[in-house]
Design a protein around this motif. Sequence first.
Motif, mmCIF file in Angstrom:
data_model
loop_
_atom_site.group_PDB
_atom_site.id
_atom_site.type_symbol
_atom_site.label_atom_id
_atom_site.label_comp_id
_atom_site.label_asym_id
_atom_site.label_seq_id
_atom_site.Cartn_x
_atom_site.Cartn_y
_atom_site.Cartn_z
ATOM 1 N N GLN A 99 0.808 -1.223 0.000
ATOM 2 C CA GLN A 99 0.000 0.000 0.000
ATOM 3 C C GLN A 99 0.844 1.278 0.000
ATOM 4 O O GLN A 99 0.631 2.149 -0.839
ATOM 5 C CB GLN A 99 -0.934 0.005 1.214
ATOM 6 N N THR A 100 1.762 1.401 0.938
ATOM 7 C CA THR A 100 2.550 2.641 1.076
ATOM 8 C C THR A 100 4.040 2.320 1.265
ATOM 9 O O THR A 100 4.577 2.470 2.365
ATOM 10 C CB THR A 100 2.052 3.484 2.274
ATOM 11 N N PRO A 101 4.722 1.894 0.203
ATOM 12 C CA PRO A 101 6.104 1.400 0.334
ATOM 13 C C PRO A 101 7.147 2.457 0.666
ATOM 14 O O PRO A 101 8.256 2.100 1.061
ATOM 15 C CB PRO A 101 6.389 0.775 -1.034
ATOM 16 N N ILE A 102 6.811 3.734 0.505
ATOM 17 C CA ILE A 102 7.809 4.740 0.895
ATOM 18 C C ILE A 102 7.276 5.647 2.002
ATOM 19 O O ILE A 102 7.761 6.755 2.206
ATOM 20 C CB ILE A 102 8.322 5.576 -0.310
ATOM 21 N N PHE B 262 6.427 5.596 6.185
ATOM 22 C CA PHE B 262 6.552 4.831 7.420
ATOM 23 C C PHE B 262 5.267 4.995 8.240
ATOM 24 O O PHE B 262 5.069 5.995 8.934
ATOM 25 C CB PHE B 262 7.771 5.273 8.236
ATOM 26 N N ASP B 263 4.380 4.000 8.138
ATOM 27 C CA ASP B 263 3.069 4.037 8.802
ATOM 28 C C ASP B 263 2.755 2.638 9.319
ATOM 29 O O ASP B 263 3.637 1.772 9.326
ATOM 30 C CB ASP B 263 2.011 4.512 7.784
ATOM 31 N N ASN B 264 1.514 2.422 9.749
ATOM 32 C CA ASN B 264 1.178 1.106 10.302
ATOM 33 C C ASN B 264 0.440 0.209 9.299
ATOM 34 O O ASN B 264 -0.126 -0.805 9.677
ATOM 35 C CB ASN B 264 0.346 1.261 11.575
HETATM 36 CA CA LIG Z 1 4.079 1.894 4.620
#
Ligand SMILES: [Ca+2]
Length: 295
Positions: free
Chosen positions: A217-220, A222-224
């Motif tokens: 989903q969000t490879p760049i 930093f999240d959960n």
């Molecule tokens: Ca991510």
Amino acid sequence: AELCADFYSCTCPNLLPIVKKGVAKAIQKEPRMGASLLRLHFHDCFVNGCDASILLDDTSNFIGEQTAAANNQSARGFNVINDIKASVEKECPRVVSCADILALSARDSVVYLGGPSWEVGLGRRDSTTASRSDANNSIPGPFLSLTALINNFANQGLSVTDLVALSGAHTIGLAECKNFRAHIYNDSNVDPSYRKFLQSKCPRSGNDKTLEPLDHQTPIHFDNLYFQNLVSKKALLHSDQELFNGSSTDNLVRKYATNAAAFFEDFAKGMLKMSNIKPLTGSQGQIRINCGKVN
Ligand SMILES: [Ca+2]
Ligand code: HEM
Ligand SMILES: [Ca+2]
């Protein structure tokens, strides 16, 4: 001896901004670099402590850690660390260790990509050796079971909570087909549409080096979302999905999936513990002038 956050406050007062700037520049040039620097610090600390052993290049009469299984043609970011070290040497020659620069770079990468911050203790010194066999024995691989992962982290003094929280580093970065092939062909706990997509990128044979995001989903960022992926059976690696596969760690994964603040807090705590693994201090080791070779 203990590490200390203001270790260089007299000898290199601009260290933190120099590292931060170097990391920002590298990530602006290539967003994946933040992930690569974070992983480099992990692969240093798990092999005889955070002593910059991984940074030593092979020579004609020395084989170091860069060609160990987990690092070979996979660990990256060495030039970024060498460049930052060169900037630091210009301003404060021969005082700041490569191991400290690597620990700071990992923290600054996470912060740059939207993750939590923590205060990095400083005063590590650099090894004069490296061990390929220790790297092969200590760095966990993607085919391990949950029990094996727990034991691997316990060997470093890290808890089950540290294992789950630190695995959240896979919210950024990429992995090669050969590292997730068995998972998408042999494991039963993979979401069908995600499996189909990955199989189209990573055939049963060939394309070993094709890259896919660890967090689709969000490879760049930093999240959960990495933890949300685990709950929906969309982990890229077998070892990732092991953390949510009907066992004791499921509840913690669920908590991090719904509570980003809890993940950030435990990730920062885990990083602090990891970056304190067996540092060389005092007169042990040396301050390398060039991170790639002993003085
Ligand atoms: Ca991510
Ligand atoms: C829990 C056990 C772990 C296993 C089995 C594991 C395994 C892997 C594998 C197989 C890759 C892909 C390498 C490639 O295909 O080139 C990878 C990438 C990565 N790992 Fe881990 N890892 C683990 C824990 C960690 C931890 C604790 C961190 C940091 C705190 C971390 C940070 C990363 C990052 C950021 C990447 C992406 C690197 C890049 O894109 O250059 N991993 N990991
Ligand atoms: Ca090391």
